[in-house]
Design a protein around this motif. Structure first.
Motif, mmCIF file in Angstrom:
data_model
loop_
_atom_site.group_PDB
_atom_site.id
_atom_site.type_symbol
_atom_site.label_atom_id
_atom_site.label_comp_id
_atom_site.label_asym_id
_atom_site.label_seq_id
_atom_site.Cartn_x
_atom_site.Cartn_y
_atom_site.Cartn_z
ATOM 1 N N THR A 124 1.458 3.411 -6.635
ATOM 2 C CA THR A 124 0.882 2.262 -7.344
ATOM 3 C C THR A 124 1.968 1.198 -7.518
ATOM 4 O OG1 THR A 124 1.483 3.034 -9.562
ATOM 5 C CG2 THR A 124 -0.634 3.783 -8.690
ATOM 6 N N ILE A 125 1.557 0.004 -7.923
ATOM 7 C CA ILE A 125 2.504 -0.975 -8.453
ATOM 8 C C ILE A 125 2.442 -0.848 -9.971
ATOM 9 C CG2 ILE A 125 2.991 -3.420 -8.800
ATOM 10 C CD1 ILE A 125 2.173 -3.994 -6.001
ATOM 11 N N VAL B 153 -5.785 0.488 0.450
ATOM 12 C CA VAL B 153 -6.211 -0.100 -0.826
ATOM 13 C C VAL B 153 -5.079 0.070 -1.841
ATOM 14 C CG1 VAL B 153 -7.924 -0.046 -2.670
ATOM 15 C CG2 VAL B 153 -8.611 0.466 -0.313
ATOM 16 N N LEU B 154 -4.507 -1.027 -2.280
ATOM 17 C CA LEU B 154 -3.374 -0.983 -3.209
ATOM 18 C C LEU B 154 -3.863 -0.988 -4.652
ATOM 19 C CD1 LEU B 154 -0.306 -1.087 -3.653
ATOM 20 C CD2 LEU B 154 -0.479 -3.577 -3.612
ATOM 21 N N ALA C 142 -6.352 6.290 -1.675
ATOM 22 C CA ALA C 142 -6.576 4.843 -1.618
ATOM 23 C C ALA C 142 -5.422 4.145 -0.902
ATOM 24 C CB ALA C 142 -6.745 4.292 -3.033
ATOM 25 N N TYR C 143 -4.208 4.507 -1.260
ATOM 26 C CA TYR C 143 -3.013 3.894 -0.673
ATOM 27 C C TYR C 143 -2.996 4.063 0.843
ATOM 28 C CZ TYR C 143 2.052 3.021 -0.116
ATOM 29 O OH TYR C 143 3.292 2.544 0.266
ATOM 30 N N THR D 209 0.360 -4.283 4.613
ATOM 31 C CA THR D 209 -0.015 -2.955 4.145
ATOM 32 C C THR D 209 0.362 -2.805 2.666
ATOM 33 O OG1 THR D 209 2.129 -1.958 4.668
ATOM 34 C CG2 THR D 209 0.480 -2.033 6.443
ATOM 35 N N PRO D 210 -0.202 -1.805 1.969
ATOM 36 C CA PRO D 210 0.211 -1.574 0.584
ATOM 37 C C PRO D 210 1.723 -1.405 0.424
ATOM 38 C CG PRO D 210 -1.796 -0.375 1.017
ATOM 39 C CD PRO D 210 -1.360 -0.961 2.334
ATOM 40 N N ALA D 211 2.360 -0.699 1.351
ATOM 41 C CA ALA D 211 3.810 -0.497 1.257
ATOM 42 C C ALA D 211 4.554 -1.822 1.388
ATOM 43 C CB ALA D 211 4.280 0.479 2.336
#
Length: 378
Positions: free
Chosen positions: A271-272, A247-248, A242-243, A339-341
């Protein structure tokens, strides 16, 4: 053992083992082996053979089935990775009182979400909530819900029969300013992914299927207010997929009051990971905490939507996670190219320092004003 032999072992037969009801996952290390397995399974099924409760987990090239069936399989010579299809628990403490509250709940105000609404309200952000579903008749959520998916019954809508998912959805995106409450990102859209039953029970395979659905339907952020004590390599693979797909996932750390250890999937690096604070901006006693926590957010005595159009007070890292997911929706509506990052870095670096002087932590408390400001330089 080839694909046809594996399929034959999965053929429905009377069980004599004691662990009926438990499940296992076997993941093909070679995607080509998985494809051959599916082709063989399909051909056997079309010929009239009945197979036991098998779930194909395409995202991670795996299959989940009853443990008694798995145990009948001989060694596959390293071609397959095995693990328990473990149960997963929701991260909320016992239910609080039914209440009636209008306006902006304390947690939403505490993270300063209203200060950002002149610039961003979450518009066009798709939020997947893997949980118990949502109350589609709730006035606070009337403008916030899309159909989503019911993984337990694909023919039925993801209607909530527990309450937890409705509570999470309200904190993220409730939009009933005149007669009810307002969530963190009131113009974001919630896609309920019902993976938990009315008892709040789910398996790792249910969560993987939920993540797969969220990736396929291009969710921007996914709320996962649940966890387990042990690692699952299959779930880790799904989270990483996902990442890297953009997708976060925002996940809760757990409510056991442990220090130095948090639940999974929050414990995975992509993840967060969220812990809970109270009104005094102090870490809640019930929250798990460690250096793996990325951010803390309000999770103590949080009022949000509940079943039958009601509202309820709840506590837990589940509730904290919903605040962070809503904040990410605000951020993505403001800067959709992140981005997720980048999002994770912004959320962590813009956090407000906590008051707990001796707490084991490297994270601060969520603050939307600081977060939006930090995003301008990203």
């Amino acid at each position: 053992m080839d694909a046809s032999e594996i399929v034959e072992r999965l053929y429905e037969s009377p069980s004599t083992l004691k662990d009926v009801g438990r499940r296992s996952i076997f993941r093909f290390l070679d995607p080509d082996d998985y494809d051959r397995f599916l082709q063989t399974l399909s051909s056997r099924s079309s010929s009239g053979k009945r197979f036991r409760d098998i779930r194909t987990l395409d995202l991670v090239h795996a299959v989940s089935c009853p443990s008694d069936t798995i145990c009948l399989l001989p060694s596959l010579n390293g071609q397959v990775y095995w693990e328990e299809d473990a149960p997963i628990q929701l991260h909320a403490l016992p239910k609080g009182a039914i209440v009636s509250e209008k306006g902006i709940p304390w947690g939403v105000r505490h993270i300063q979400a209203p200060r950002a609404w002149s610039r961003t309200t979450g518009l066009r952000v798709k939020v997947g909530v893997i949980d118990t579903g949502a109350d589609f008749g709730h006035p606070d959520l009337h403008h916030s819900l899309e159909r989503g998916i019911n993984l337990l019954n694909r023919l039925a809508p993801p209607q909530d029969d527990n309450g937890h998912g409705t509570h999470i959805a309200g904190t993220i995106a409730a939009a009933n300013a005149l007669h009810g409450m307002i969530g963190v990102a009131p113009r974001s859209t919630i896609y309920p992914v019902k993976a938990f039953d009315h008892n709040g029970t789910a398996y790792v395979s249910d969560i993987i299927l939920g993540i797969e659905w969220c990736v396929r339907h291009q969710m921007d952020v996914v709320n996962m207010s649940f966890g387990m004590k042990t690692k699952s390599r299959s779930l880790l693979n799904a989270v990483n997929h996902a990442y890297h797909s953009g997708v976060l996932i925002v996940a809760s750390s757990g409510n056991d009051g442990r220090v130095g250890d948090i639940d999974y999937p929050a414990g995975y690096p992509h993840t967060i990971a969220v812990g809970a604070t109270n009104r005094a901006s102090r870490i809640a006693k019930f929250t798990n905490r460690s250096s793996s926590i990325d951010i803390y957010a309000p999770g103590d005595r949080i009022v949000s939507s509940w079943l039958s159009g009601k509202q309820r007070e709840m506590s837990g890292t589940s509730m904290a996670t919903a605040h962070v997911t809503g904040a990410v929706a605000l951020l993505l509506s403001h800067k959709p190219e992140l981005t997720p990052a980048q999002i994770k870095t912004i959320v962590k670096n813009s956090a407000k320092p906590l008051k707990n002087g001796k707490a084991l932590r490297s994270a601060g408390e969520l603050n939307v004003t600081r977060m939006i400001k930090a995003s301008e330089n990203a």
